[in-house]
Design a protein around this motif. Structure first.
Motif, PDB file in Angstrom:
ATOM      1  N   ALA A  51       0.826  -0.919  -0.383  1.00 47.70           N
ATOM      2  CA  ALA A  51       0.234   0.377   0.206  1.00 47.70           C
ATOM      3  C   ALA A  51       0.830   0.969   0.074  1.00 47.70           C
ATOM      4  O   ALA A  51       0.554   2.940  -0.534  1.00 47.70           O
ATOM      5  N   ALA A  52       2.040   1.070   1.354  1.00 51.50           N
ATOM      6  CA  ALA A  52       2.647   2.949   0.755  1.00 51.50           C
ATOM      7  C   ALA A  52       3.503   2.661  -0.666  1.00 51.50           C
ATOM      8  O   ALA A  52       3.307   4.144  -1.399  1.00 51.50           O
ATOM      9  N   THR A  53       3.904   2.115  -1.377  1.00 52.71           N
ATOM     10  CA  THR A  53       3.956   1.820  -2.672  1.00 52.71           C
ATOM     11  C   THR A  53       3.477   2.203  -3.485  1.00 52.71           C
ATOM     12  O   THR A  53       3.210   3.133  -4.354  1.00 52.71           O
ATOM     13  N   GLN A  54       2.339   1.893  -3.760  1.00 52.30           N
ATOM     14  CA  GLN A  54       0.487   2.319  -4.324  1.00 52.30           C
ATOM     15  C   GLN A  54       0.740   3.867  -3.891  1.00 52.30           C
ATOM     16  O   GLN A  54       0.614   4.655  -5.127  1.00 52.30           O
ATOM     17  N   GLN A  55       0.162   4.209  -2.470  1.00 51.28           N
ATOM     18  CA  GLN A  55       0.583   6.186  -2.857  1.00 51.28           C
ATOM     19  C   GLN A  55       1.531   6.558  -3.043  1.00 51.28           C
ATOM     20  O   GLN A  55       1.200   7.628  -3.705  1.00 51.28           O
ATOM     21  N   VAL A  56       2.417   6.214  -3.423  1.00 48.81           N
ATOM     22  CA  VAL A  56       3.772   6.622  -3.546  1.00 48.81           C
ATOM     23  C   VAL A  56       3.379   7.092  -5.181  1.00 48.81           C
ATOM     24  O   VAL A  56       3.525   7.757  -5.677  1.00 48.81           O
ATOM     25  N   ILE A  57       3.571   6.128  -6.111  1.00 49.56           N
ATOM     26  CA  ILE A  57       2.898   5.789  -7.163  1.00 49.56           C
ATOM     27  C   ILE A  57       1.960   7.170  -7.653  1.00 49.56           C
ATOM     28  O   ILE A  57       1.567   7.556  -8.727  1.00 49.56           O
ATOM     29  N   ASP A  58       0.307   6.785  -7.030  1.00 51.53           N
ATOM     30  CA  ASP A  58      -0.506   7.273  -7.166  1.00 51.53           C
ATOM     31  C   ASP A  58      -0.292   8.911  -6.841  1.00 51.53           C
ATOM     32  O   ASP A  58      -0.554   9.802  -7.541  1.00 51.53           O
TER      33      ASP A  58
END
Length: 131
Positions: free
Chosen positions: A71-78
């Motif tokens: 989830a943390a990686t996806q938040q950075v991507i978003d």
């Protein structure tokens, strides 16, 4: 005959040239509008790229190299993609160009500037590590 990575680089450059030729002359000044430092030092992105979790896509955005990122990686991507989209919209409005054209030019530039070893997704291809 050129190797597959060399052919992809040639195809990416050719696509950028053809796209740039089809846009108003003002849009071809895009490198000045996309600060290299800002694109390279986006918070958290460099670390994720170094880990091979995130890469640069042909459309000017970043993406997860493998599915199922945390989830943390996806938040950075978003977050990064939202910031980039805002920049691309501003450039498109200023230049009188289509958003999709600005995105593609930016994508070609970011992939071209990416250091060796960075994961990239050229148009019409999957993820590859830049030689």
């Amino acid at each position: 005959m050129p190797t597959l990575p060399a052919r992809r680089r040639i195809a990416t450059r050719l696509a950028a040239i053809l796209l740039a030729a089809s846009l108003p002359a003002a849009v071809t000044i895009l490198p000045l509008a996309l600060p290299r430092v800002a694109m390279a030092q986006e918070t958290g992105l460099d670390a994720l790229k170094a880990q091979g979790l995130v890469g640069e896509r042909f459309d000017g955005y970043v993406g997860a190299v493998k599915s199922g990122v945390d989830a943390a990686t996806q938040q950075v991507i978003d977050r990064i993609n939202l910031q980039r989209k805002d920049r691309y919209r501003a450039i498109a409005a200023k230049r009188g160009a289509a958003l999709s054209a600005v995105e593609r030019i930016a994508g070609a530039q970011v992939i071209e500037r990416a250091p060796s070893g960075t994961w990239v997704m050229p148009e019409g291809s999957g993820w590859v590590q830049k030689p």
